[in-house]
Design an enzyme around this catalytic site. Sequence first.
Site, PDB file in Angstrom:
ATOM      1  N   ALA A  34      41.544  45.050  34.988  1.00  0.00           N
ATOM      2  CA  ALA A  34      41.319  43.838  34.200  1.00  0.00           C
ATOM      3  C   ALA A  34      42.497  43.571  33.273  1.00  0.00           C
ATOM      4  O   ALA A  34      42.911  42.416  33.089  1.00  0.00           O
ATOM      5  CB  ALA A  34      40.030  43.973  33.400  1.00  0.00           C
ATOM      6  N   GLU A  35      43.054  44.624  32.687  1.00  0.00           N
ATOM      7  CA  GLU A  35      44.210  44.477  31.807  1.00  0.00           C
ATOM      8  C   GLU A  35      45.371  43.827  32.552  1.00  0.00           C
ATOM      9  O   GLU A  35      46.033  42.919  32.040  1.00  0.00           O
ATOM     10  CB  GLU A  35      44.617  45.847  31.259  1.00  0.00           C
ATOM     11  CG  GLU A  35      45.698  45.804  30.212  1.00  0.00           C
ATOM     12  CD  GLU A  35      46.023  47.188  29.670  1.00  0.00           C
ATOM     13  OE1 GLU A  35      46.923  47.274  28.812  1.00  0.00           O
ATOM     14  OE2 GLU A  35      45.397  48.174  30.113  1.00  0.00           O
ATOM     15  N   GLY A  36      45.622  44.270  33.771  1.00  0.00           N
ATOM     16  CA  GLY A  36      46.701  43.693  34.562  1.00  0.00           C
ATOM     17  C   GLY A  36      46.429  42.262  34.963  1.00  0.00           C
ATOM     18  O   GLY A  36      47.306  41.399  34.874  1.00  0.00           O
ATOM     19  N   ALA A  67      39.030  47.912  31.640  1.00  0.00           N
ATOM     20  CA  ALA A  67      39.551  48.599  32.824  1.00  0.00           C
ATOM     21  C   ALA A  67      41.018  48.242  33.034  1.00  0.00           C
ATOM     22  O   ALA A  67      41.466  47.146  32.698  1.00  0.00           O
ATOM     23  CB  ALA A  67      38.733  48.219  34.055  1.00  0.00           C
TER      24      ALA A  67
END
EC number: 3.6.1.5
Length: 495
Positions: A167-169, A164
């Site tokens: 989540a990546e950030g 998502a």
Amino acid sequence: MGLSRKEQVFLALLGASGVSGLTALILLLVEATSVLLPTDIKFGIVFDAGSSHTSLFLYQWLANKENGTGVVSQALACQVEGPGISSYTSNAAQAGESLQGCLEEALVLIPEAQHRKTPTFLGATAGMRLLSRKNSSQARDIFAAVTQVLGRSPVDFWGAELLAGQAEGAFGWITVNYGLGTLVKYSFTGEWIQPPEEMLVGALDMGGASTQITFVPGGPILDKSTQADFRLYGSDYSVYTHSYLCFGRDQMLSRLLVGLVQSRPAALLRHPCYLSGYQTTLALGPLYESPCVHATPPLSLPQNLTVEGTGNPGACVSAIRELFNFSSCQGQEDCAFDGVYQPPLRGQFYAFSNFYYTFHFLNLTSRQPLSTVNATIWEFCQRPWKLVEASYPGQDRWLRDYCASGLYILTLLHEGYGFSEETWPSLEFRKQAGGVDIGWTLGYMLNLTGMIPADAPAQWRAESYGVWVAKVVFMVLALVAVVGAALVQLFWLQD
């Protein structure tokens, strides 16, 4: 009546054996201490399947952990040959096979006995998010091919999944702060300490298809959908994070080009963000295939367009601004663009990935003021293509896009996120933090190690070398004395 000579010698030897044996026993029981054996090193592999390419990262950490999270370091970074896995729509099997080379390189660095114990994960980001929107069947085929290849490899494959944007950030933020030592530090007293919250650094990430902003605000996060919570090194963290899909570098360039075509449909397209003197031919159809493009090609245009650069930074900025919806935030204090909630900026920020690559090329990574950054990019955009091409041989692939990328980043940071002339110095454009490549993968592995049980270090009874030698000597003396007493008793004739 006194003891005979034989009896005197026998009792002396017997006493010596008793004293020596008792001394050895005391040394065995009293001087022994509990000693921890050296802990094993564990490994983890993470594939970052981005929109333009895939990278493998190999991490390692000690089996014993600090406050429930392993202390992880990077052992290898390997870029997979070929494009991102989302490009293999016509040959899904090749997406999986493309990972083999880097995986074999990583396994060379891991002891063979630990191959099957090495957790391995593949996370796909915005490129696969877009493909899932466009053609979910093709996306499933690619994930199946990747899972098949990694599943039969000699590793502990945990799975391949779509990561998502939030989540990546968040994981990128963890990577930055771990590398900088703002999550946990090893003090001069030999203890792990947690630095104050004011030292935490925000993270700005830009891939090919999306861009992320993550930081710890000074107050409560009002929109809970933009809040990420996690626990590291025994402490809880709540960060603001948002991922803007279709605002990555490559998708921005495609949207920009389509916007210019739509505004002035003609067989010859004059592009203000391409340097003057640059000319190329582009196929029209592929520009409209991305889910980020919400338009249809004008029927009057041919299949191929001739694109000519004009090198006009003012017109380029105007075209870039059309990609944002700034009016949706009018009258709202905590709003960035496109109606997205964002609390006030706080603290230092690290900008990495395409933020760094673009500003590194433009020589703008030395914390120059905003006015200097703006002037430098405008000056570059007005250079003739022939001069720039001659100055940077072998860089034709990206060279035409640095003007657009530079002005886009400037617009995003200044007008979108709200970095002003005063707060611009809080920005640093970096590729690494603390010797670690910045991205979501290390943050993910740090979080993942919280789910891997730490092996309890083995305890043994041990003593110093000097005590061990003394114990052996006294045991030998006791043995010699006992043997001597036995020989006296058996073979010494009575006086």
